[in-house]
Design an enzyme around this catalytic site. Sequence first.
Site, PDB file in Angstrom:
ATOM      1  N   ASP A   1       0.826  -1.207   0.000  1.00  0.00           N
ATOM      2  CA  ASP A   1       0.000   0.000   0.000  1.00  0.00           C
ATOM      3  C   ASP A   1       0.862   1.259   0.000  1.00  0.00           C
ATOM      4  O   ASP A   1       0.349   2.369  -0.127  1.00  0.00           O
ATOM      5  CB  ASP A   1      -0.996  -0.004   1.158  1.00  0.00           C
ATOM      6  CG  ASP A   1      -0.339  -0.080   2.528  1.00  0.00           C
ATOM      7  OD1 ASP A   1       0.898  -0.167   2.606  1.00  0.00           O
ATOM      8  OD2 ASP A   1      -1.083  -0.051   3.531  1.00  0.00           O
ATOM      9  N   SER A   2       2.189   1.084   0.091  1.00  0.00           N
ATOM     10  CA  SER A   2       3.106   2.204  -0.120  1.00  0.00           C
ATOM     11  C   SER A   2       2.945   2.807  -1.506  1.00  0.00           C
ATOM     12  O   SER A   2       3.427   3.916  -1.766  1.00  0.00           O
ATOM     13  CB  SER A   2       4.556   1.750   0.080  1.00  0.00           C
ATOM     14  OG  SER A   2       4.830   0.578  -0.679  1.00  0.00           O
TER      15      SER A   2
ATOM     16  N   ASP B   1      -1.039  -6.178  -0.086  1.00  0.00           N
ATOM     17  CA  ASP B   1      -1.437  -5.520   1.150  1.00  0.00           C
ATOM     18  C   ASP B   1      -2.948  -5.313   1.196  1.00  0.00           C
ATOM     19  O   ASP B   1      -3.555  -4.895   0.198  1.00  0.00           O
ATOM     20  CB  ASP B   1      -0.767  -4.142   1.249  1.00  0.00           C
ATOM     21  CG  ASP B   1       0.483  -4.157   2.086  1.00  0.00           C
ATOM     22  OD1 ASP B   1       0.665  -5.093   2.892  1.00  0.00           O
ATOM     23  OD2 ASP B   1       1.297  -3.221   1.949  1.00  0.00           O
TER      24      ASP B   1
ATOM     25  N   LYS C   1      -1.321  -9.450   3.036  1.00  0.00           N
ATOM     26  CA  LYS C   1      -0.609  -8.976   4.222  1.00  0.00           C
ATOM     27  C   LYS C   1      -1.481  -7.986   4.956  1.00  0.00           C
ATOM     28  O   LYS C   1      -2.121  -7.129   4.325  1.00  0.00           O
ATOM     29  CB  LYS C   1       0.726  -8.322   3.856  1.00  0.00           C
ATOM     30  CG  LYS C   1       1.507  -7.826   5.094  1.00  0.00           C
ATOM     31  CD  LYS C   1       2.921  -7.402   4.757  1.00  0.00           C
ATOM     32  CE  LYS C   1       2.984  -6.051   4.072  1.00  0.00           C
ATOM     33  NZ  LYS C   1       2.501  -4.944   4.963  1.00  0.00           N
TER      34      LYS C   1
ATOM     35  N   GLU D   1      -1.626  -5.526   8.746  1.00  0.00           N
ATOM     36  CA  GLU D   1      -0.841  -4.959   9.830  1.00  0.00           C
ATOM     37  C   GLU D   1      -1.521  -5.193  11.177  1.00  0.00           C
ATOM     38  O   GLU D   1      -2.743  -5.271  11.266  1.00  0.00           O
ATOM     39  CB  GLU D   1      -0.643  -3.459   9.615  1.00  0.00           C
ATOM     40  CG  GLU D   1       0.133  -3.119   8.352  1.00  0.00           C
ATOM     41  CD  GLU D   1       0.320  -1.622   8.160  1.00  0.00           C
ATOM     42  OE1 GLU D   1       0.874  -1.247   7.113  1.00  0.00           O
ATOM     43  OE2 GLU D   1      -0.090  -0.831   9.047  1.00  0.00           O
TER      44      GLU D   1
ATOM     45  N   GLU E   1       9.091  -4.240  11.007  1.00  0.00           N
ATOM     46  CA  GLU E   1       9.476  -2.937  10.451  1.00  0.00           C
ATOM     47  C   GLU E   1       9.954  -1.987  11.527  1.00  0.00           C
ATOM     48  O   GLU E   1       9.278  -1.756  12.535  1.00  0.00           O
ATOM     49  CB  GLU E   1       8.320  -2.299   9.685  1.00  0.00           C
ATOM     50  CG  GLU E   1       8.696  -0.935   9.101  1.00  0.00           C
ATOM     51  CD  GLU E   1       7.714  -0.391   8.076  1.00  0.00           C
ATOM     52  OE1 GLU E   1       7.937   0.742   7.588  1.00  0.00           O
ATOM     53  OE2 GLU E   1       6.740  -1.086   7.762  1.00  0.00           O
TER      54      GLU E   1
END
Length: 281
Positions: A49-50, A88, A118, A120, A186
């Site tokens: 999602d970056s 993501d 993925k 978070e 991270e």
Amino acid sequence: MSVTGKNPALTPPQVAKSKGGTPLVCLTAYTTPMAKLVDAHCDVVLVGDSVGMVLHGLPSTLGVTLDMMIMHGQAVRRGLERALMVVDMPFGSYEESREQAFRNAARLMAETGCAAVKLEGGEPMAGTIRFLATRGVPVMGHVGLTPQAVNAFGGYAVQGRGEDSERVARDAAAVAEAGAFAVVLEKVPEPLARRITGEIAAPTIGIGASQACDGQILVVDDMLGAFTDFRPKFVRRYAELGAEAAKAIAAYAADVRARRFPAAEHVFGDMPKAVARGGAA
């Protein structure tokens, strides 16, 4: 277990079994051309999602939508043959409930062809990870600095220093025990990342973490020097494509203004006379 030769695509179970072996090589990709470039060298390719910050100019990842992730996931899928593709889950697509998470994860997998998603979060997301994993959705975890929680953290500071280390360690253990086949660490202190890697069964993938992790990941545009708005400490630039592109664009602009481009070899002349007369000799 890095990709070499004409190996078939890796699977989440194969990645899970790589613990303690040759470090996993992981990079992000958002487009088909970049996916083709990284596929030959990577074990895991993440559609991160970056993309919101790197390609869309957003101030954080919070504005990224599920539709955006699907669009970029489809593009990356067209460029991959061997690497495991993970996508993501964007902010707001899984936190509300386990059922919401499953619906959106299933949509991501069906519409992009990815093999895993993925998400978070640590202990609070363990139940969701277990719910997905037991329903056929392989999940990569992500703890430490979780960019979707930037407002809660108050910025992008290192996580897990001092007494906070126990929280991050618990988060990593919780998502691994819930069934995550790998866990991204991270921006955590090196000793903590090393400790977590030794404590959990799932392979760890570091970004600003430790050489001791079972793999490493970077945003490909950071690593190539193509994204130049800022440079995290943990990024090593293996090229300076942004600076080279700026020089090339400046040279092109100068040539156009000086009428040096296009030159004779870049333009087309009239048709041969025989062709213009319809082929008559």
